[in-house]
Design an enzyme around this catalytic site. Structure first.
Site, PDB file in Angstrom:
ATOM      1  N   ALA A 142      30.921  62.851  21.715  1.00  0.00           N
ATOM      2  CA  ALA A 142      30.089  64.406  21.090  1.00  0.00           C
ATOM      3  C   ALA A 142      28.993  65.335  22.283  1.00  0.00           C
ATOM      4  CB  ALA A 142      28.696  63.795  20.088  1.00  0.00           C
TER       5      ALA A 142
ATOM      6  N   ASP B 158      26.573  61.195  16.477  1.00  0.00           N
ATOM      7  CA  ASP B 158      27.228  62.308  16.923  1.00  0.00           C
ATOM      8  C   ASP B 158      26.248  63.211  15.856  1.00  0.00           C
ATOM      9  OD1 ASP B 158      29.462  60.157  16.860  1.00  0.00           O
ATOM     10  OD2 ASP B 158      30.263  62.345  17.652  1.00  0.00           O
TER      11      ASP B 158
ATOM     12  N   ASN C 242      27.263  58.047  13.062  1.00  0.00           N
ATOM     13  CA  ASN C 242      28.114  57.754  14.482  1.00  0.00           C
ATOM     14  C   ASN C 242      29.557  56.981  14.014  1.00  0.00           C
ATOM     15  OD1 ASN C 242      28.146  57.252  17.515  1.00  0.00           O
ATOM     16  ND2 ASN C 242      28.046  54.949  17.038  1.00  0.00           N
TER      17      ASN C 242
HETATM   18  O1  MRU Z   1      36.297  60.119  17.189  1.00  0.00           O
HETATM   19  P1  MRU Z   1      35.166  60.333  18.767  1.00  0.00           P
HETATM   20  O2  MRU Z   1      35.923  59.319  20.309  1.00  0.00           O
HETATM   21  O3  MRU Z   1      34.771  61.521  18.969  1.00  0.00           O
HETATM   22  O4  MRU Z   1      33.527  59.826  18.048  1.00  0.00           O
HETATM   23  C1  MRU Z   1      32.615  59.344  19.537  1.00  0.00           C
HETATM   24  C2  MRU Z   1      31.473  58.949  18.582  1.00  0.00           C
HETATM   25  O5  MRU Z   1      31.286  58.414  17.614  1.00  0.00           O
HETATM   26  C3  MRU Z   1      30.475  58.263  20.130  1.00  0.00           C
HETATM   27  O6  MRU Z   1      30.572  56.834  19.681  1.00  0.00           O
HETATM   28  C4  MRU Z   1      29.467  59.472  20.431  1.00  0.00           C
HETATM   29  O7  MRU Z   1      29.966  60.998  19.855  1.00  0.00           O
HETATM   30  C5  MRU Z   1      28.364  59.014  20.557  1.00  0.00           C
HETATM   31  S1  MRU Z   1      28.868  60.022  22.536  1.00  0.00           S
HETATM   32  C6  MRU Z   1      27.991  59.783  23.771  1.00  0.00           C
END
Ligand code: MRU
Length: 352
Positions: A54, A243, A253
């Site tokens: 995110a 997210d 998330n």
């Molecule tokens: O699909 P992604 O890899 O972007 O998903 C990432 C996540 O779900 C993380 O847990 C979230 O973005 C937090 S990152 C600090």
């Protein structure tokens, strides 16, 4: 600090007139850098998870937004602004769940509007400055999240984490992984259970890579092994990122987070979510208001480029889920640990 220290990894860098990212789709086999010079390529990089997580999505979108508006004609502010909204809509279509993308663009737009009497060329420069400020702030905030979370980690504990929340997913340090890195640095002797994170394997490919470089003991597990480990008393704490968080604490998330939280509660294991406060979306009320990104079924029906399900198998592939606030022990933020009731305690923070 060496370039290979996980806390020193820069997943995204502004290089004067373009952005350089580590293309995360190649990790851990190869560390490939990709130079991005226009908004269309940035949209593609976000959509295809070349840059992901995110906070990193937000930072990338900030630079992508600047690349988009840089090309716009410099006539009246009004006609410029109509085109600015188009750039915003286009970038937002890349990935809908992470609030960071819209939060960053809104913040840049607000700053631009505050200078609307200036020449458009100057307003464009201000947009870039704001994108760079947000990027720098993210690094400081993630460091603080890590430092604040250390006190939650008991000595010799086994920590379970999901997806990738490290330097790769942020400006630097990470969120949940920042807590783990800082606990390790503080001599807490932690060991980490890393869920592989189907279907795109952010845990197996990225979190394992970051933890290996930090020399933090870890074991990779399948997503479905987490319940057994919690039941057997082999997990002392779960910590994940997010997210988008509703003001009542409901948390979006990576898909698979919700079942982890339910099983953690069933087994009296603390379940923490590490976030920058900007992840809280004050424009919604609760988790049901969060749009869940749906991705191509092909991500499930194939593996590593090869078809694994029978041809023409239809698949359903939501990328995130919502964990209701009642399963969350607390949020680790740059301003400290936030405990329930989350609605009141978040509000107090925003009033400060
Ligand atoms: O699909 P992604 O890899 O972007 O998903 C990432 C996540 O779900 C993380 O847990 C979230 O973005 C937090 S990152 C600090």
């Amino acid at each position: 600090m060496s370039d290979d220290t996980p806390t020193a990894i820069q997943s995204i860098e502004w290089r004067g007139d373009h952005v350089r990212i580590i293309d995360q789709t190649y990790l851990p086999k190869r560390k490939v850098y990709s130079d991005i010079r226009d908004m269309g390529r940035m949209w593609e990089a976000i959509k295809k998870l070349r840059i992901r997580g995110a906070p990193a999505i937000g930072i990338a979108a900030g630079y992508g937004f600047y690349m988009g508006i840089k090309e716009l004609p410099e006539s009246s502010f009004q006609s410029f602004w109509v085109e600015v909204q188009r750039v915003e809509e286009y970038l937002q279509s890349a990935r809908p769940t992470a609030v960071n993308l819209e939060w960053v663009i809104n913040r840049i737009k607000t700053t631009m509007q505050a200078h609307k009497d200036k020449p458009i060329s100057k307003i464009k420069e201000i947009a870039l400055e704001t994108a760079r400020t947000i990027h720098d702030e993210d690094k400081r905030i993630c460091k603080k999240i890590g430092e604040n979370g250390v006190k939650l980690v008991k000595k010799n504990s086994n920590i379970l984490t999901h997806c990738n929340t490290g330097s790769l997913a942020t400006g630097q340090y990470g969120t949940a992984l920042s807590v783990i890195f800082h606990a390790h640095k503080a001599g807490k002797k932690v060991s980490v259970w890393v869920t592989e994170t189907r279907p795109l394997m952010q845990g197996a490919r990225l979190t394992a890579w970051e933890l290996k470089q930090a020399e933090i003991p870890m074991h990779l597990i399948t997503d479905s092994a987490a319940g057994l480990l919690m039941q057997r008393g082999e997990v002392d704490m779960v910590i994940v990122g997010a997210d988008r968080v509703a003001p009542n604490g409901d948390t979006a998330n990576k898909i698979g987070t919700y079942p982890l939280a339910v099983v953690a509660k069933e087994n009296d294991i603390p379940f923490y979510v590490a976030i920058p406060l900007s992840t809280i979306d004050n424009n919604i009320d609760h988790g049901d208001d969060i749009e869940i990104e749906e991705r191509e079924g092909e991500e499930i029906t194939s593996f590593n480029g090869s078809q694994i399900a029978p041809k023409k198998t239809e698949a359903y592939n939501p990328a995130y889920d919502i964990t209701p606030n009642k399963y969350i022990t607390g949020f680790v933020t740059e301003k400290g640990i936030i405990e329930p009731p989350f609605d009141k305690n978040f509000e107090k923070l925003f009033d400060e």
